[in-house]
Write a protein that holds these residues in place. Structure first.
Motif, PDB file in Angstrom:
ATOM      1  N   CYS A  94      13.097  18.762  41.274  1.00 21.00           N
ATOM      2  CA  CYS A  94      14.550  18.793  41.467  1.00 21.00           C
ATOM      3  C   CYS A  94      15.004  17.822  42.550  1.00 21.00           C
ATOM      4  O   CYS A  94      14.392  17.750  43.620  1.00 21.00           O
ATOM      5  CB  CYS A  94      14.978  20.220  41.821  1.00 21.00           C
ATOM      6  SG  CYS A  94      16.760  20.363  42.049  1.00 21.00           S
ATOM      7  N   HIS A  95      16.108  17.131  42.282  1.00 25.78           N
ATOM      8  CA  HIS A  95      16.625  16.170  43.264  1.00 25.78           C
ATOM      9  C   HIS A  95      17.166  16.875  44.509  1.00 25.78           C
ATOM     10  O   HIS A  95      17.432  16.232  45.521  1.00 25.78           O
ATOM     11  CB  HIS A  95      17.705  15.291  42.636  1.00 25.78           C
ATOM     12  CG  HIS A  95      19.015  15.974  42.428  1.00 25.78           C
ATOM     13  ND1 HIS A  95      19.200  16.964  41.486  1.00 25.78           N
ATOM     14  CD2 HIS A  95      20.196  15.852  43.052  1.00 25.78           C
ATOM     15  CE1 HIS A  95      20.445  17.387  41.537  1.00 25.78           C
ATOM     16  NE2 HIS A  95      21.069  16.741  42.477  1.00 25.78           N
ATOM     17  N   GLU A  96      17.302  18.204  44.439  1.00 30.96           N
ATOM     18  CA  GLU A  96      17.710  18.964  45.631  1.00 30.96           C
ATOM     19  C   GLU A  96      16.485  19.360  46.473  1.00 30.96           C
ATOM     20  O   GLU A  96      16.618  20.062  47.471  1.00 30.96           O
ATOM     21  CB  GLU A  96      18.505  20.212  45.228  1.00 30.96           C
ATOM     22  CG  GLU A  96      19.853  19.880  44.608  1.00 30.96           C
ATOM     23  CD  GLU A  96      20.683  21.115  44.253  1.00 30.96           C
ATOM     24  OE1 GLU A  96      20.201  22.248  44.428  1.00 30.96           O
ATOM     25  OE2 GLU A  96      21.821  20.912  43.792  1.00 30.96           O
ATOM     26  N   CYS A 101      14.386  22.767  38.927  1.00 35.08           N
ATOM     27  CA  CYS A 101      15.857  22.650  38.981  1.00 35.08           C
ATOM     28  C   CYS A 101      16.525  24.013  38.787  1.00 35.08           C
ATOM     29  O   CYS A 101      17.689  24.177  39.128  1.00 35.08           O
ATOM     30  CB  CYS A 101      16.348  21.692  37.907  1.00 35.08           C
ATOM     31  SG  CYS A 101      15.873  19.975  38.214  1.00 35.08           S
TER      32      CYS A 101
ATOM     33  N   TYR B  76      20.655  29.203  36.501  1.00 33.97           N
ATOM     34  CA  TYR B  76      21.295  27.939  36.111  1.00 33.97           C
ATOM     35  C   TYR B  76      20.700  26.840  36.969  1.00 33.97           C
ATOM     36  O   TYR B  76      20.141  27.105  38.042  1.00 33.97           O
ATOM     37  CB  TYR B  76      22.815  28.010  36.195  1.00 33.97           C
ATOM     38  CG  TYR B  76      23.394  28.286  37.555  1.00 33.97           C
ATOM     39  CD1 TYR B  76      23.682  29.586  37.969  1.00 33.97           C
ATOM     40  CD2 TYR B  76      23.689  27.248  38.432  1.00 33.97           C
ATOM     41  CE1 TYR B  76      24.222  29.842  39.220  1.00 33.97           C
ATOM     42  CE2 TYR B  76      24.249  27.500  39.689  1.00 33.97           C
ATOM     43  CZ  TYR B  76      24.497  28.800  40.073  1.00 33.97           C
ATOM     44  OH  TYR B  76      25.028  29.051  41.315  1.00 33.97           O
ATOM     45  N   ASP B  77      20.814  25.613  36.516  1.00 26.98           N
ATOM     46  CA  ASP B  77      20.125  24.522  37.204  1.00 26.98           C
ATOM     47  C   ASP B  77      21.052  23.811  38.190  1.00 26.98           C
ATOM     48  O   ASP B  77      22.240  24.125  38.294  1.00 26.98           O
ATOM     49  CB  ASP B  77      19.532  23.542  36.180  1.00 26.98           C
ATOM     50  CG  ASP B  77      20.584  22.668  35.545  1.00 26.98           C
ATOM     51  OD1 ASP B  77      21.750  23.107  35.424  1.00 26.98           O
ATOM     52  OD2 ASP B  77      20.267  21.533  35.167  1.00 26.98           O
ATOM     53  N   CYS B  78      20.473  22.862  38.908  1.00 27.80           N
ATOM     54  CA  CYS B  78      21.168  22.150  39.985  1.00 27.80           C
ATOM     55  C   CYS B  78      22.387  21.389  39.481  1.00 27.80           C
ATOM     56  O   CYS B  78      23.322  21.157  40.244  1.00 27.80           O
ATOM     57  CB  CYS B  78      20.199  21.203  40.687  1.00 27.80           C
ATOM     58  SG  CYS B  78      19.311  20.120  39.537  1.00 27.80           S
ATOM     59  N   ASP B  79      22.388  20.982  38.220  1.00 22.11           N
ATOM     60  CA  ASP B  79      23.555  20.299  37.650  1.00 22.11           C
ATOM     61  C   ASP B  79      24.548  21.288  37.027  1.00 22.11           C
ATOM     62  O   ASP B  79      25.585  20.871  36.516  1.00 22.11           O
ATOM     63  CB  ASP B  79      23.114  19.293  36.570  1.00 22.11           C
ATOM     64  CG  ASP B  79      22.389  18.096  37.150  1.00 22.11           C
ATOM     65  OD1 ASP B  79      22.650  17.748  38.331  1.00 22.11           O
ATOM     66  OD2 ASP B  79      21.559  17.507  36.436  1.00 22.11           O
TER      67      ASP B  79
END
Lengths: 130, 130
Positions: A94-96, A101, B76-79
């Motif tokens: 995940c980019h976070e 993610c 739910y995901d980061c996006d």
């Protein structure tokens, strides 16, 4: 006879969703979109390549962060319109900065819990956004 | 403060992809689409409800086959544009009779291998199509 990548069902934008799963632990890491060409690149190189819908360009996962995904197995589903890619994940997906993610869990009381720990600080990997 | 289902990102058709995973084994079972209402029904009833894009109607998974999915966790995901639903699967998830819809594996040599065994005969569950 070789499998024809054209026989998969791509959406009106020429894309097919690809679920990425950690091959060893079974953790679902992310979902992103491939077109026929990025799927071909994925199969050829053994690392995941997606199509970035926002940047409208190929996206070699891990190119910036170093967190590449080595492909172990690729499946398609009974409707031929979704892929499942089992990988060995370097670092975190995940980019976070989280491994998966999917770290936001909806709770029965309507709240949200963040699950998992950060593997890295996004500001240090991607540069701080002002 | 309760989570606002409107804060998720639905596509232009009002849909969000939902990956369904076996909570115990980690097997990815299927992917289908929810709209805000079917997600609300899923959270309220504790069983999966999708939106059928072909039939343009709510689809209570297992209604015909009896193979319902009891919801354990929803992420739910980061996006905010993809869901991961962890379930306890009664019977098998795939309408072809397999436990997972992802039973076609692409091989390095370009071939396809069917992975897994059939849990049921689709003709007996859904009726034979002439």
């Amino acid at each position: 006879m070789a499998f024809d990548l054209n026989s998969l069902k791509y959406n009106e934008a020429g894309l097919i969703p690809a679920i990425v799963q950690d091959a060893a632990s079974g953790t679902v890491l992310m979902m992103a979109y491939m077109n026929r060409e990025s799927l071909a690149k994925t199969l050829e190189t053994g690392e995941t390549w997606f199509w970035s819908r926002s940047r409208k360009t190929f996206w070699h996962k891990g190119e910036t962060s170093g967190n590449v995904q080595k492909v172990k197995e690729v499946f398609y589903d009974c409707d031929r319109d979704t892929l499942l890619v089992k990988v060995e994940q370097d670092g975190a997906a995940c980019h976070e900065g989280y491994y998966s993610c999917f770290h936001y869990r909806l709770e029965q009381d309507g709240g949200v819990t963040v699950i998992g720990e950060r593997y890295f600080d996004p500001d240090q990997v991607y540069g701080k956004k002002s």
